[in-house]
Design an enzyme around this catalytic site. Sequence first.
Site, PDB file in Angstrom:
ATOM      1  N   ASN A   1       0.822  -1.216   0.000  1.00 20.39           N
ATOM      2  CA  ASN A   1       0.000   0.000   0.000  1.00 20.39           C
ATOM      3  C   ASN A   1       0.858   1.269   0.000  1.00 20.39           C
ATOM      4  OD1 ASN A   1      -2.779   1.195   0.329  1.00 20.39           O
ATOM      5  ND2 ASN A   1      -1.759   2.089   2.095  1.00 20.39           N
TER       6      ASN A   1
ATOM      7  N   SER B   1       8.109  10.484   9.051  1.00 23.02           N
ATOM      8  CA  SER B   1       7.899  10.326  10.494  1.00 23.02           C
ATOM      9  C   SER B   1       9.232  10.304  11.212  1.00 23.02           C
ATOM     10  CB  SER B   1       7.166   9.003  10.732  1.00 23.02           C
ATOM     11  OG  SER B   1       7.251   8.622  12.088  1.00 23.02           O
TER      12      SER B   1
ATOM     13  N   TYR C   1       6.010  -0.569   9.266  1.00 22.12           N
ATOM     14  CA  TYR C   1       5.497   0.780   9.012  1.00 22.12           C
ATOM     15  C   TYR C   1       6.655   1.767   8.883  1.00 22.12           C
ATOM     16  CZ  TYR C   1       4.201   5.463  10.463  1.00 22.12           C
ATOM     17  OH  TYR C   1       4.109   6.825  10.555  1.00 22.12           O
TER      18      TYR C   1
ATOM     19  N   LYS D   1       8.441   4.188   5.564  1.00 26.85           N
ATOM     20  CA  LYS D   1       8.832   5.615   5.561  1.00 26.85           C
ATOM     21  C   LYS D   1      10.299   5.758   5.130  1.00 26.85           C
ATOM     22  CE  LYS D   1       4.861   7.210   7.042  1.00 26.85           C
ATOM     23  NZ  LYS D   1       3.952   7.857   6.081  1.00 26.85           N
TER      24      LYS D   1
HETATM   25  N1  UFG Z   1       1.184   5.207  25.686  1.00 30.50           N
HETATM   26  C1  UFG Z   1       0.677   4.767  26.887  1.00 30.50           C
HETATM   27  N2  UFG Z   1      -0.582   4.263  26.905  1.00 30.50           N
HETATM   28  C2  UFG Z   1      -1.365   4.190  25.800  1.00 30.50           C
HETATM   29  C3  UFG Z   1      -0.842   4.647  24.571  1.00 30.50           C
HETATM   30  C4  UFG Z   1       0.445   5.140  24.553  1.00 30.50           C
HETATM   31  O1  UFG Z   1       1.356   4.819  27.915  1.00 30.50           O
HETATM   32  O2  UFG Z   1      -2.495   3.695  25.904  1.00 30.50           O
HETATM   33  C5  UFG Z   1       2.542   5.764  25.654  1.00 30.50           C
HETATM   34  C6  UFG Z   1       3.481   4.988  24.758  1.00 30.50           C
HETATM   35  O3  UFG Z   1       4.052   3.926  25.444  1.00 30.50           O
HETATM   36  C7  UFG Z   1       4.470   6.064  24.358  1.00 30.50           C
HETATM   37  C8  UFG Z   1       3.657   7.361  24.382  1.00 30.50           C
HETATM   38  O4  UFG Z   1       2.482   7.067  25.125  1.00 30.50           O
HETATM   39  O5  UFG Z   1       5.454   6.165  25.347  1.00 30.50           O
HETATM   40  C9  UFG Z   1       3.237   7.837  23.008  1.00 30.50           C
HETATM   41  O6  UFG Z   1       2.641   6.762  22.315  1.00 30.50           O
HETATM   42  P1  UFG Z   1       1.871   6.953  20.930  1.00 30.50           P
HETATM   43  O7  UFG Z   1       1.415   5.604  20.492  1.00 30.50           O
HETATM   44  O8  UFG Z   1       0.872   8.043  21.041  1.00 30.50           O
HETATM   45  O9  UFG Z   1       3.032   7.515  19.983  1.00 30.50           O
HETATM   46  P2  UFG Z   1       4.404   6.831  19.551  1.00 30.50           P
HETATM   47  O10 UFG Z   1       5.446   7.821  19.910  1.00 30.50           O
HETATM   48  O11 UFG Z   1       4.572   5.468  20.017  1.00 30.50           O
HETATM   49  O12 UFG Z   1       4.147   6.691  17.975  1.00 30.50           O
HETATM   50  C10 UFG Z   1       4.248   7.787  17.162  1.00 30.50           C
HETATM   51  C11 UFG Z   1       3.393   7.623  15.908  1.00 30.50           C
HETATM   52  C12 UFG Z   1       3.963   6.587  14.987  1.00 30.50           C
HETATM   53  C13 UFG Z   1       5.435   6.758  14.815  1.00 30.50           C
HETATM   54  C14 UFG Z   1       6.106   6.785  16.151  1.00 30.50           C
HETATM   55  C15 UFG Z   1       7.596   6.899  16.093  1.00 30.50           C
HETATM   56  O13 UFG Z   1       2.072   7.244  16.231  1.00 30.50           O
HETATM   57  O14 UFG Z   1       3.339   6.753  13.739  1.00 30.50           O
HETATM   58  O15 UFG Z   1       5.585   7.888  16.877  1.00 30.50           O
HETATM   59  O16 UFG Z   1       7.947   8.119  15.560  1.00 30.50           O
HETATM   60  F1  UFG Z   1       5.956   5.735  14.085  1.00 30.50           F
END
Ligand code: UFG
Length: 472
Positions: free
Chosen positions: A100, A125, A150, A154
């Site tokens: 995709n 990203s 994913y 990128k």
């Molecule tokens: N977190 C929690 N509880 C939840 C969801 C998230 O504690 O229910 C924490 C995660 O562990 C992390 C932080 O919140 O420490 C942020 O998590 P997100 O999932 O919101 O964001 P990420 O940084 O993991 O992911 C983002 C983007 C992805 C990208 C990634 C790396 O969503 O697309 O950053 O750049 F790939």
Amino acid sequence: VMKILVTGGAGFIGSHTCVELLEAGHDVVILDDLSNASGTVIDKIETITGKRPAFYQADAKDRTVLHEIFTAHRIDAVVHFAGFKAVGESCHIPLAYYRNNLDSTLALLEEMAQAGCTRFVFSSSATVYGPDNAIPYVETMPTYVATNPYGWTKVMIEQILRDYCTATPGFTAVLLRYFNPIGGHPSGLLGDDPNGIPNNLMPYIARVAAGQLDKLTIFGDDYPTPDGTCRRDYLHVVDLAKGHLKAIDYAMEHTGAEAFNLGTGHAVSVLELVNTFMEATGVNVPYVIGPRREGDLPQMWADTHKAETILGWKAEKTVADMCRASWNFVCSVKKQLCPVRNRNNKTAVSLRDGCFCCLHLVDPGGAVVRDRLPVHMGEQRDDRADAADDIEQRERHGKPELPVPRQGGHMLPLRQKDIERDDRVPQPALSEAGGPRQQCRADHAEALLCEQPQRNGAQQPGGARLATPLHN
Ligand code: UFG
């Protein structure tokens, strides 16, 4: 005035970018297959900007539609958001992600070549920095190791764009590396609205605050950070959207491939974000500490120097602004749940039941005449009138109640024509500065929101009678 093709323009970042482009006077053509977005977003973009973008509902890999678009419009630049983006899912269905995300990019580049369009802005990203670079991330760092399919898409697409720019003098690719966008449009009409249970932190917090999910689980508090929880560079999606305007301006004046970090340059921990959300909105967010989530890095934030000096872009909004905007959006969505009547003047009102909403049929006097028609969360905004019909049908034919569904359970069909509501009138949103926050203080915000006067002045059968949440 430029004409910009925005793939994925109905999505979270795409829709905000379309608003900024239209408000800057550009013409916008949206291509989106609505696989992870709602068609009503197009109406909302029109409501906010007063201009309706051209809209093609199709897959960005669809060469026929791409050809049609480039033939019908003289496109000056493409902003490519469309793509699969769930990190966890990409580990389970990697081929779907590679097919995709790579195919859509290749198809776009080939169609652009045929049409003579030479400016491309890509949604990349911070994930391209991989697990080994030091923080803060700087654009000059190597980006060849991702931690999931994913992320690899990128990395690969960035490489494809660099190779293509080298081979094609005059072509520009701007690689925008987003950090963690949250928040929503100040109108309350646009925001992050994932289907099902959210993976990302802010949509999860907002649904806990709204009472749709019981509590937040914080994934680990034993990281090497000041409070032990992970730190991220959260930025307001409106700031991020504005970054795309700057990227297009840059693309008009330069050629070649160039990457830019779009972040604030500041890290905020999970606990800090939860606390700021509670302070900024006055709403409680119950949480527990759980185990670490696989693949999470302890901390990351952007070095923003390049975007500031070369693009002339800097994020302006505070974390409290972001929290209020996210909450404002959830409140607005909830308001839209209420004022929908079916032809018999009955209203279906949703009330929470664990992770799912149950619809309750309410007569014009406000009495609940029938309850418990379960509906999947992702469907809840568009099917109030249908649901009311459905409950009545069930009554008439003596059909048994549906069981409360698990995730991915029963979905009600959409019948937009029956829905009596006016989405186009902007919501009386909570102001960015704080707004009437006591209206959202209740544990059961949804029932409370039903008490508020309706924006279009239409009769709201039963609204005021639902002050007390009904639970089964
Ligand atoms: N977190 C929690 N509880 C939840 C969801 C998230 O504690 O229910 C924490 C995660 O562990 C992390 C932080 O919140 O420490 C942020 O998590 P997100 O999932 O919101 O964001 P990420 O940084 O993991 O992911 C983002 C983007 C992805 C990208 C990634 C790396 O969503 O697309 O950053 O750049 F790939």
